[in-house]
Design a protein around this motif. Structure first.
Motif, PDB file in Angstrom:
ATOM      1  N   LEU A   1     -18.943 -36.493 -51.400  1.00  0.00           N
ATOM      2  CA  LEU A   1     -19.306 -35.164 -51.881  1.00  0.00           C
ATOM      3  C   LEU A   1     -19.507 -35.144 -53.392  1.00  0.00           C
ATOM      4  O   LEU A   1     -20.408 -34.470 -53.901  1.00  0.00           O
TER       5      LEU A   1
ATOM      6  N   ALA B   1     -13.484 -30.433 -43.004  1.00  0.00           N
ATOM      7  CA  ALA B   1     -13.637 -29.857 -44.341  1.00  0.00           C
ATOM      8  C   ALA B   1     -13.722 -28.345 -44.236  1.00  0.00           C
ATOM      9  O   ALA B   1     -14.068 -27.795 -43.181  1.00  0.00           O
TER      10      ALA B   1
ATOM     11  N   ASP C   1     -16.151 -22.429 -42.426  1.00  0.00           N
ATOM     12  CA  ASP C   1     -16.775 -21.573 -43.430  1.00  0.00           C
ATOM     13  C   ASP C   1     -15.782 -20.468 -43.793  1.00  0.00           C
ATOM     14  O   ASP C   1     -15.688 -19.444 -43.126  1.00  0.00           O
TER      15      ASP C   1
ATOM     16  N   LEU D   1     -16.525 -27.903 -39.612  1.00  0.00           N
ATOM     17  CA  LEU D   1     -16.714 -27.508 -41.011  1.00  0.00           C
ATOM     18  C   LEU D   1     -16.394 -26.020 -41.082  1.00  0.00           C
ATOM     19  O   LEU D   1     -17.186 -25.185 -40.634  1.00  0.00           O
TER      20      LEU D   1
ATOM     21  N   VAL E   1     -21.484 -30.805 -47.382  1.00  0.00           N
ATOM     22  CA  VAL E   1     -20.742 -31.488 -46.312  1.00  0.00           C
ATOM     23  C   VAL E   1     -21.701 -31.992 -45.246  1.00  0.00           C
ATOM     24  O   VAL E   1     -21.593 -33.146 -44.787  1.00  0.00           O
TER      25      VAL E   1
ATOM     26  N   ILE F   1     -15.111 -27.165 -51.838  1.00  0.00           N
ATOM     27  CA  ILE F   1     -14.912 -27.830 -50.554  1.00  0.00           C
ATOM     28  C   ILE F   1     -13.514 -28.430 -50.558  1.00  0.00           C
ATOM     29  O   ILE F   1     -13.101 -29.067 -51.531  1.00  0.00           O
TER      30      ILE F   1
ATOM     31  N   THR G   1     -10.790 -30.893 -48.328  1.00  0.00           N
ATOM     32  CA  THR G   1     -10.726 -31.899 -47.269  1.00  0.00           C
ATOM     33  C   THR G   1      -9.535 -32.819 -47.505  1.00  0.00           C
ATOM     34  O   THR G   1      -9.080 -32.986 -48.643  1.00  0.00           O
TER      35      THR G   1
ATOM     36  N   ALA H   1     -21.600 -25.582 -50.784  1.00  0.00           N
ATOM     37  CA  ALA H   1     -20.410 -26.194 -50.186  1.00  0.00           C
ATOM     38  C   ALA H   1     -20.683 -26.596 -48.740  1.00  0.00           C
ATOM     39  O   ALA H   1     -20.349 -27.710 -48.314  1.00  0.00           O
TER      40      ALA H   1
ATOM     41  N   ALA I   1     -15.293 -24.983 -46.484  1.00  0.00           N
ATOM     42  CA  ALA I   1     -16.144 -24.537 -47.586  1.00  0.00           C
ATOM     43  C   ALA I   1     -15.763 -23.115 -47.957  1.00  0.00           C
ATOM     44  O   ALA I   1     -15.466 -22.289 -47.086  1.00  0.00           O
TER      45      ALA I   1
END
Length: 383
Positions: A221, A190, A170, A168, A74, A210, A212, A70, A192
């Motif tokens: 993606l 995004a 996490d 991004l 991205v 993921i 978004t 994931a 993940a």
């Protein structure tokens, strides 16, 4: 029972209890997949993505093979690579920095806040300056919602926006948690997450997703997920990987998602009992204002001078398992110690790696078992 008999061990994470609660629903879900034999991209994959969209509030969900994929997908979709810097907390699981390094970009490690275990915005700013000083282009920051608690997304987002970087998130350990009333999945470019079996929402193998609101990113993606394919699967238009979530895992996750909110509530009850029982003998985790946690781990800090190995051994002798997340921060690990760290070093990460230890935590931890754990922890400091 003979008083000299050892006590029944307490599970660190009790996947079996959840399995019993779900009963036949998992068996029936798996049986449906076995009947239609669409093991890759079967109907359950799209059904799961729709359910995750509803749950998270994100406009698009792209399921994938793992939390690591994931993150990597991205970064690949955004053409992150050589000469780029991606800022990451050092006190986290290695996948966060690993995904960056796999693209050819440079992970730059920054420090965390000792109270929340999450990325420190002041260290992030120093890390950006460090990256620029090395001639790298800061492209992204990957905050980690560690141990189940949301990071401070307003502060991180402000730093990233000022520098023209994307965020991004996490949320591998924190899917289901929220920040200022919004579920994770709605922050940054995004988010993940991971569905590894030990995660609060876990499948029976590897899996990830993921989230978004960016339709163009979601489309890219989906291409990256299948070898970078275009409209013709034998005319691949970009570099990609085999990042699909298999249908069996999707079917299992659909059933688990139905009880997830209830499990989150139970995890919070367990966390509250720990805080009440242990708050005056160890440093218990704190949830920041505006944030919630799904308590992927219940991580305490031992008092200064306490020998962690002896503490763990004392609990193990009473049938109580512990774990250390993480005995080495990323910048201290063999594969990552040559990557840059933020100016001023990472003292908080290093202190945490010396004194944290995690106790059993899951939605099915009965009060009687938890009282055993609390008694054993308190007892370890009374000898």
């Amino acid at each position: 029972m003979n008083k000299h008999m050892p006590a029944e061990p307490v599970p660190f994470i009790d996947i079996g209890a959840q399995r019993r609660r779900l009963g036949k629903s998992i068996d029936e879900a798996v049986s449906r997949v076995l009947a239609h034999c669409q093991f890759i991209n079967g109907p359950e994959v799209a059904q799961l993505e729709a359910a995750l969209t509803d749950f998270s509030g994100a406009k698009h969900v792209v399921s994938c093979a793992s939390g690591t994929d994931a993150l990597l997908m991205v970064l690949m979709a955004k053409d992150v690579g050589r000469g780029d810097a991606v800022l990451c907390p050092s006190f986290t699981f290695c996948a966060t920095g690993e995904a960056v390094a796999l693209t050819g970009a440079t992970p730059v490690f920054v420090d965390v806040d000792e109270a929340t275990f999450n990325i420190d915005a002041a260290s992030l700013k120093r890390g950006i300056a460090t990256a620029k000083g090395l001639g790298l282009k800061p492209r992204a920051v990957i905050p980690v919602d560690l141990f189940g608690q949301s990071a401070d997304h307003d502060a991180i987002g402000a730093v990233a926006e000022a520098e023209g970087m994307f965020v991004l998130d996490d949320a591998a350990q924190a899917f289901g948690a929220s920040y200022k009333g919004r579920r994770l999945g709605a922050f940054g470019l995004a988010t993940a997450t991971s569905f590894f079996p030990a995660k609060p929402l876990g499948c029976f193998g590897d899996g990830g997703a993921i989230f978004t609101d960016d339709a163009e990113l979601a489309a890219t993606l989906r291409s990256v997920r299948v070898h970078g394919q275009g409209s013709d699967k034998y005319d691949n238009v970009r570099l990609g990987l085999t990042g699909r979530l298999d249908t069996m895992q999707a079917a299992i996750l659909i059933e688990k998602l139905k009880i997830f909110e209830d499990e989150i509530a139970e995890r919070n009850k367990v966390a509250e009992r720990y805080a009440q029982g242990l708050g005056n003998v160890v440093t218990v985790p704190q949830v920041a204002g505006g944030a919630t946690s799904v308590w992927a781990q219940y991580t305490i800090r031992l008092p200064l001078g306490c020998d962690r190995d002896s503490f763990a051994a004392a609990l193990k002798a009473q049938g109580i398992p512990t774990a250390i997340y993480y005995p080495k921060s990323m910048h201290q690990q063999t594969a990552y110690r040559d990557f840059p760290v933020a100016d001023g070093g990472l003292p908080a990460s290093e202190r945490l790696s010396r004194d944290v230890i995690s106790l059993p935590m899951h939605a099915y931890l009965e009060e009687s078992a938890q009282e055993r754990i609390i008694k054993a922890v308190r007892g370890a400091f009374s000898t």
